[in-house]
Scaffold this active site. Structure first.
Site, PDB file in Angstrom:
ATOM      1  NE  ARG A  48      -3.315   2.679   2.418  1.00 11.82           N
ATOM      2  CZ  ARG A  48      -3.391   3.547   3.428  1.00 11.82           C
ATOM      3  NH1 ARG A  48      -2.969   3.211   4.626  1.00 11.82           N
ATOM      4  NH2 ARG A  48      -3.897   4.744   3.231  1.00 11.82           N
ATOM      5  CG  ASN A  60      -5.572   3.439   8.233  1.00 10.19           C
ATOM      6  OD1 ASN A  60      -5.609   2.478   7.466  1.00 10.19           O
ATOM      7  ND2 ASN A  60      -5.006   4.589   7.923  1.00 10.19           N
ATOM      8  CE1 TYR A  83      -2.472   3.957  12.467  1.00 12.26           C
ATOM      9  CE2 TYR A  83      -0.468   2.936  13.280  1.00 12.26           C
ATOM     10  CZ  TYR A  83      -1.170   3.536  12.263  1.00 12.26           C
ATOM     11  OH  TYR A  83      -0.572   3.709  11.045  1.00 12.26           O
ATOM     12  CD  GLU A  85      -1.986   4.172   7.875  1.00  9.79           C
ATOM     13  OE1 GLU A  85      -1.769   4.653   9.010  1.00  9.79           O
ATOM     14  OE2 GLU A  85      -2.145   4.862   6.865  1.00  9.79           O
TER      15      GLU A  85
END
Ligand SMILES: *[C@@H]1O[C@H](CO)[C@@H](O)[C@H](O)[C@H]1NC(C)=O
Ligand SMILES: *[C@@H]1O[C@H](CO)[C@@H](O)[C@H](O)[C@H]1NC(C)=O
Ligand SMILES: *[C@@H]1O[C@H](CO)[C@@H](O)[C@H](O)[C@H]1NC(C)=O
Ligand SMILES: *[C@@H]1O[C@H](CO)[C@@H](O)[C@H](O)[C@H]1NC(C)=O
Ligand SMILES: *[C@@H]1O[C@H](CO)[C@@H](O)[C@H](O)[C@H]1NC(C)=O
Length: 523
Positions: A94, A327, A329, A399
């Site tokens: 990506r 995404n 985290y 991500e």
């Protein structure tokens, strides 16, 4: 004996990894973005973009006063990057296109052939290497001439973006079967419009009350227009998929009070629903519409600060995503910020959202990027929330990653983080029946981490930013990930140092002792 066995089972399962194999079609990869790695900021006719401008004019906004002028120099070293990808064994890479490298002024009347050639060379070499590209059109680097025209708060940006997307589909679409229009509008439509001691982000405006929502509205329309253009002009011949990359931390209620449950809903709707609801359900989330309308009125506005979509626009935006790019985290504990505290204070998206966040002190905290805590189960909850709210879409984790200060090539925390989060992905697939199809780890290599400059490192490969050669050296996590990709499971033979494995050393020792006792008992 039974209670002891149950106790043992509980101890191990509390921290055990999911040892199912990744599904046959599950795609492993890594991610990067143009401004963070390319460098060559004015090479071969590239135009200036907002991050070039911001870092050059406001160097004090960046922790180490650095910029992306050279970064990892991937503009010149992409062949080395691809060698690293091949060795790692990924099937997906990506990356993002730099709009100003292709259209230096931002407008499609002039195309910079050198910039086009750079991406064609990259795409051809990836293809020869058997690595599929997942290409983001916009990862935060708007051409400066368009920023000067108001940037994303200017509704006419929809047309400039549509022209750029058309050029990209036309030139690169034979190679690209997975497109994402925008990366994390949550980030640039918010941080770019807050400018204070905690937030330094291009273009560095202080317009949070209205600018942030105007930006979001433009992004949704620009995304939808690019999607419809692909649908009408390119899908038949190119046969690809188009999505948008969205991000949110998992919002875990700090307590089980009704107020904190409300905070969870506010956090997720203002954080994720703001973009996902218009695209997957239709219109802004009702909770947002009501809340911003109420607060705008109290603040003396004649109408809501949240722009209204027409019926036609709602229909135009709805259904414009072929798969869900997520995404993710970390996780926040959220509390409701009581209504009384909020009335009469300044207008802003943050106050509209009306929650405060905290962390559980037992969560491991990343170095430098201290917003990043290690909470693997948060990803499983996040994936399930997306699955339930947006109609069981195909989900690609675009991500997920861990920061440190980059002082060591031995990075057991990054391995522990990635292993835990991948295990959580397997839980979602096998326990919850969610359709997760791929994972691109952030990031292939250390790079320019926005306002953190080069102080915060997310790479599985270290880059020597002091050397002209930008020498790349794989870290332990790179070799660990390579092993996992080969094994296609979190099997225990990928030799993670014991202090950083999912189970603590003490638990492992305890398990061995108990097993020996049991073996003797049964013998
Ligand atoms: C490489 O290109 C060929 C021809 O366009 C295509 O069939 C193949 O799927 C591509 N491979 C990858 C890994 O993208
Ligand atoms: C908006 O205000 C009305 C009237 O005061 C109230 O009933 C409603 O709960 C409020 N809605 C939100 C989401 O704050
Ligand atoms: C409201 O804005 C003023 C002027 O910018 C600032 O001094 C004040 O601290 C703000 N109040 C709150 C509660 O944010
Ligand atoms: C913090 O984590 C610990 C250990 O998992 C747990 O026992 C505790 O309830 C958590 N506290 C909060 C506020 O979530
Ligand atoms: C940079 O790379 C060149 C070519 O590989 C090599 O000759 C040179 O010694 C390297 N310089 C440094 C500082 O590593």
């Amino acid at each position: 004996m039974l209670p002891l066995l149950l106790f043992l089972n509980f101890l191990l399962s509390a921290s055990a990894l999911n040892d199912n194999a990744f599904p046959e079609n599950f795609k492993f990869g890594v991610a990067t973005a143009a401004y963070q790695i390319e460098g060559g900021w004015d090479a071969d006719g590239k135009g200036e973009n907002t991050w070039d401008h911001y870092t050059h004019y406001f160097p004090d906004s960046i922790a180490d006063k650095s910029n992306g002028d050279v970064a990892c120099d991937s503009y010149h070293k992409y062949k080395e990057d691809i060698e690293l990808l091949k060795e790692l064994g990924v099937s997906v890479y990506r990356f993002s296109l730099s709009w100003s490298r292709i259209l230096p002024q931002g407008t499609a009347n002039y195309v910079n052939q050198a910039g086009v050639d750079y991406y064609l060379n990259l795409l051809k070499l990836l293809n020869e290497s058997g690595i599929e590209p997942l290409v983001t059109l916009y990862h935060w680097d708007i051409p400066q001439p368009l920023q000067d025209l108001g940037g994303w708060s200017n509704p006419l940006m929809v047309n400039y973006f549509a022209d750029y997307a058309t050029v990209a589909f036309e030139l690169f679409g034979d190679y690209v079967k997975m497109w994402a229009t925008f990366n994390e509008p949550q980030s640039f439509c918010l941080m770019g419009y807050i400018n204070n001691e905690y937030s330094h982000f291009a273009p560095g405006y202080d317009l949070e009350a209205e600018g942030s929502y105007l930006c979001s509205a433009t992004i949704l329309k620009a995304h939808a227009k690019a999607y419809h253009i692909y649908d009408e002009q390119f899908r038949d011949k190119q046969n690809g998929k188009v999505s948008i990359v969205l991000v949110v931390n998992w919002n875990e209620p700090a307590t089980d009070s009704a107020d904190d449950m409300k905070a969870q809903e506010l956090g997720l709707q203002f954080g994720m629903g703001i973009y996902a609801n218009p695209i997957y359900v239709g219109n802004w989330p009702q909770l947002m519409i009501d809340r911003v309308a109420n607060r705008s009125k109290l603040e003396g506005y004649s109408k809501s600060r949240l722009p209204e979509f027409t019926e036609e626009e709602i229909k135009y935006i709805k259904g414009t995503s072929d798969f869900f790019c997520l995404n993710h985290y970390t996780t926040d504990l959220v509390s409701y910020a009581y209504e009384d505290d909020m009335i009469g204070v300044n207008s802003s998206y943050t106050l509209d959202k009306g929650i405060t966040t905290s962390y559980n002190s037992s969560w491991k905290e990343a170095q430098v990027s201290t917003w990043n805590h290690m909470v693997p189960w948060g990803l499983r909850k996040m994936i399930n929330w997306v699955d339930q709210n947006y109609g069981h879409p195909e989900i690609f984790i675009t991500e997920n990653g861990w920061a440190d200060d980059g002082s060591s090539l031995d990075d057991p925390d990054r391995i522990e983080y990635t292993e835990g989060y991948l295990s959580s992905v397997l839980d979602a697939i096998y326990e919850d029946n969610v359709n997760v199809v791929g994972y691109t780890h952030w990031s292939l290599m250390d790079n320019f981490e926005w306002s953190f400059g080069y102080t915060s490192k997310f790479g599985m490969v270290s880059v020597d930013f002091k050397s002209e050669n930008r020498t790349r050296t794989p870290k332990s996590s790179y070799y660990w990930y390579k092993c996992i990709i080969e094994a296609r499971s979190l099997a225990d033979d990928c030799a993670v140092p014991s202090e950083s494995s999912g189970r603590s050393l003490a638990t492992n020792v305890f398990a061995v002792i108990i097993s020996v006792i049991l073996a003797i008992y049964y013998l």
